[in-house]
Scaffold this active site. Structure first.
Site, PDB file in Angstrom:
ATOM      1  N   SER A   1       0.812  -1.226   0.000  1.00  0.00           N
ATOM      2  CA  SER A   1       0.000   0.000   0.000  1.00  0.00           C
ATOM      3  C   SER A   1       0.841   1.270   0.000  1.00  0.00           C
ATOM      4  CB  SER A   1      -0.925   0.014   1.216  1.00  0.00           C
ATOM      5  OG  SER A   1      -1.849  -1.020   1.083  1.00  0.00           O
TER       6      SER A   1
ATOM      7  N   TYR B   1      -2.962 -11.112  -2.296  1.00  0.00           N
ATOM      8  CA  TYR B   1      -2.061 -10.570  -3.321  1.00  0.00           C
ATOM      9  C   TYR B   1      -0.590 -10.857  -3.043  1.00  0.00           C
ATOM     10  CZ  TYR B   1      -1.203  -6.677  -0.113  1.00  0.00           C
ATOM     11  OH  TYR B   1      -0.860  -5.925   0.981  1.00  0.00           O
TER      12      TYR B   1
ATOM     13  N   LYS C   1     -10.031  -4.067  11.101  1.00  0.00           N
ATOM     14  CA  LYS C   1     -11.104  -3.311  10.442  1.00  0.00           C
ATOM     15  C   LYS C   1     -12.360  -3.187  11.315  1.00  0.00           C
ATOM     16  CE  LYS C   1      -9.504  -4.362   5.812  1.00  0.00           C
ATOM     17  NZ  LYS C   1      -9.793  -4.904   4.492  1.00  0.00           N
TER      18      LYS C   1
HETATM   19  P1  NAP Z   1     -10.552 -11.397   8.612  1.00  0.00           P
HETATM   20  O1  NAP Z   1     -11.601 -10.411   8.931  1.00  0.00           O
HETATM   21  O2  NAP Z   1      -9.553 -11.778   9.644  1.00  0.00           O
HETATM   22  O3  NAP Z   1     -11.286 -12.747   8.078  1.00  0.00           O
HETATM   23  C1  NAP Z   1     -10.555 -13.881   7.727  1.00  0.00           C
HETATM   24  C2  NAP Z   1     -11.470 -14.918   7.113  1.00  0.00           C
HETATM   25  O4  NAP Z   1     -10.653 -15.987   6.654  1.00  0.00           O
HETATM   26  C3  NAP Z   1     -12.463 -15.522   8.089  1.00  0.00           C
HETATM   27  O5  NAP Z   1     -13.637 -15.842   7.400  1.00  0.00           O
HETATM   28  C4  NAP Z   1     -11.737 -16.805   8.547  1.00  0.00           C
HETATM   29  O6  NAP Z   1     -12.596 -17.851   8.908  1.00  0.00           O
HETATM   30  C5  NAP Z   1     -11.039 -17.198   7.275  1.00  0.00           C
HETATM   31  N1  NAP Z   1      -9.854 -17.999   7.562  1.00  0.00           N
HETATM   32  C6  NAP Z   1      -8.729 -17.604   8.207  1.00  0.00           C
HETATM   33  N2  NAP Z   1      -7.865 -18.629   8.296  1.00  0.00           N
HETATM   34  C7  NAP Z   1      -8.460 -19.682   7.689  1.00  0.00           C
HETATM   35  C8  NAP Z   1      -8.085 -21.030   7.482  1.00  0.00           C
HETATM   36  N3  NAP Z   1      -6.903 -21.506   7.903  1.00  0.00           N
HETATM   37  N4  NAP Z   1      -8.943 -21.844   6.827  1.00  0.00           N
HETATM   38  C9  NAP Z   1     -10.141 -21.387   6.408  1.00  0.00           C
HETATM   39  N5  NAP Z   1     -10.567 -20.132   6.597  1.00  0.00           N
HETATM   40  C10 NAP Z   1      -9.731 -19.286   7.232  1.00  0.00           C
HETATM   41  O7  NAP Z   1      -9.678 -10.922   7.360  1.00  0.00           O
HETATM   42  P2  NAP Z   1     -10.148 -10.018   6.134  1.00  0.00           P
HETATM   43  O8  NAP Z   1      -9.851  -8.588   6.414  1.00  0.00           O
HETATM   44  O9  NAP Z   1     -11.528 -10.411   5.764  1.00  0.00           O
HETATM   45  O10 NAP Z   1      -9.084 -10.466   4.999  1.00  0.00           O
HETATM   46  C11 NAP Z   1      -9.150 -11.747   4.411  1.00  0.00           C
HETATM   47  C12 NAP Z   1      -8.085 -11.863   3.313  1.00  0.00           C
HETATM   48  O11 NAP Z   1      -8.358 -10.931   2.260  1.00  0.00           O
HETATM   49  C13 NAP Z   1      -6.658 -11.521   3.801  1.00  0.00           C
HETATM   50  O12 NAP Z   1      -5.757 -12.394   3.174  1.00  0.00           O
HETATM   51  C14 NAP Z   1      -6.436 -10.101   3.319  1.00  0.00           C
HETATM   52  O13 NAP Z   1      -5.077  -9.816   3.083  1.00  0.00           O
HETATM   53  C15 NAP Z   1      -7.212 -10.142   2.008  1.00  0.00           C
HETATM   54  N6  NAP Z   1      -7.658  -8.795   1.593  1.00  0.00           N
HETATM   55  C16 NAP Z   1      -7.091  -8.272   0.474  1.00  0.00           C
HETATM   56  C17 NAP Z   1      -7.484  -7.031   0.028  1.00  0.00           C
HETATM   57  C18 NAP Z   1      -6.875  -6.485  -1.210  1.00  0.00           C
HETATM   58  O14 NAP Z   1      -6.933  -5.266  -1.414  1.00  0.00           O
HETATM   59  N7  NAP Z   1      -6.326  -7.302  -2.081  1.00  0.00           N
HETATM   60  C19 NAP Z   1      -8.447  -6.286   0.737  1.00  0.00           C
HETATM   61  C20 NAP Z   1      -8.997  -6.865   1.885  1.00  0.00           C
HETATM   62  C21 NAP Z   1      -8.583  -8.117   2.301  1.00  0.00           C
HETATM   63  P3  NAP Z   1     -13.114 -18.058  10.426  1.00  0.00           P
HETATM   64  O15 NAP Z   1     -14.286 -17.162  10.574  1.00  0.00           O
HETATM   65  O16 NAP Z   1     -13.442 -19.494  10.485  1.00  0.00           O
HETATM   66  O17 NAP Z   1     -11.955 -17.661  11.329  1.00  0.00           O
END
Ligand code: NAP
Length: 281
Positions: free
Chosen positions: A21, A231, A70
């Site tokens: 970022s 990413y 967040k």
């Molecule tokens: P978050 O709020 O912590 O949510 C994580 C999610 O992933 C939850 O649903 C969790 O399930 C699941 N999860 C975590 N570990 C897992 C595993 N070992 N097996 C299965 N499910 C698992 O995180 P977030 O902010 O939503 O972000 C999620 C991903 O998206 C991250 O990798 C982040 O870097 C990416 N992201 C990227 C962008 C971008 O601009 N490219 C923007 C936002 C997010 P449970 O509920 O069961 O714990």
């Protein structure tokens, strides 16, 4: 060059050493001649509130917020814009009135939409699957349910959280939402799914996630749209499978740049051109 006129914008999260970022935002800052600098702060949870209030009072322009804060920042800001209040997730903060007021926004929603629309996805009567139920998933789900889709499936490891999301969104959704209990038992439903979005860290270069995929290996992804929010790396196991099967690919970098552009607009009232930074990143 850093000088006393420059004001700071911070990215806060944990861990965030891998973040791209600052490269994107500092490029926009330079391109549009803003007296600002974008910095990365890896903050432990116990210090989060103190760090937030310090940045607010130190005259920062605003913040980007990433995993896992967040929802926590959603609960700290003074005010929320409409979409951030619905998805209960804040990825962008702007400080107003000399740091007296903070407003929380969510640019992930527009980032998701633009990333998908830019690849020419036609939403009408489509079936979509969102994997995950965290902040990114809620943004993706909110973006999808406002489109003329036929059906949205949600799968999450912890089913209770998927159900919570269903309750949050079912009465504002244009389409039918169904929880999937087990991706391995989805059967022929997969044939009709047009868009799959991974909103989990599976595939990311942390822990032991790099060689993991959020979907079963035997799914055929031909002609589907595959969108991986991860990413780092860009070519995750899911993206590689999508490319091999002949899917249309939307990467986490597309999303990262698009949501970053909308954050920049909140801080500076300019929607930056993203073509050059896409090439650089
Ligand atoms: P978050 O709020 O912590 O949510 C994580 C999610 O992933 C939850 O649903 C969790 O399930 C699941 N999860 C975590 N570990 C897992 C595993 N070992 N097996 C299965 N499910 C698992 O995180 P977030 O902010 O939503 O972000 C999620 C991903 O998206 C991250 O990798 C982040 O870097 C990416 N992201 C990227 C962008 C971008 O601009 N490219 C923007 C936002 C997010 P449970 O509920 O069961 O714990």
């Amino acid at each position: 060059m850093i000088n006393s006129y420059k004001r700071a914008i911070a990215l806060i999260g944990y861990p965030i050493k891998h973040s791209l970022s600052s490269k994107i935002q500092n490029y926009f800052i330079k391109e549009y001649g803003k007296e600002a600098v974008y910095l990365i702060f890896e903050i432990a949870e116990k210090n989060l509130k103190e760090a937030f209030y310090s940045m607010k009072s130190l005259g920062f322009i605003g913040l980007n917020v990433t995993m896992p804060y967040k929802e926590k920042i959603y609960n700290i800001v003074d005010e929320l814009d409409e979409t951030a209040s619905i998805v209960k997730s804040v990825n962008t903060v702007k400080f107003f009135r000399d740091g007296k007021v903070s407003i929380g926004y969510n640019t992930d929603i527009n980032g998701v939409l633009l990333s998908i629309n830019n690849k020419g996805f036609d939403w009408i009567n489509k079936e979509c699957l969102v994997i995950g139920a965290g902040g990114a998933a809620r943004s993706a789900i909110f973006a999808i349910i406002k489109q003329p889709v036929k059906k949205l499936y949600i799968y999450n490891r912890t089913q209770k959280k998927a159900k919570k999301i269903l309750n949050m969104f079912s009465n504002i959704s244009n389409s039918k939402i169904e929880i999937v209990r087990n991706l391995n038992n989805i059967g022929s439903k997969i044939d009709n799914i047009d868009l799959i979005i991974n909103c989990t860290p599976l595939g990311m270069d942390i822990s032991n996630y790099k060689n993991l995929s959020p979907i079963p290996d035997d799914w055929n992804l031909k002609n589907k749209y595959i969108f991986d929010m991860v990413y780092n790396p860009v070519d995750t196991k899911l993206i590689k499978k999508g490319m091999k099967d002949g899917a249309k690919i939307i990467t986490g970098i597309d999303m990262l740049i698009n949501q970053a552009a909308f954050s920049f607009k909140i801080w500076f009232n300019i929607l930056p051109n993203i073509n050059n930074i896409k090439k650089i990143i």
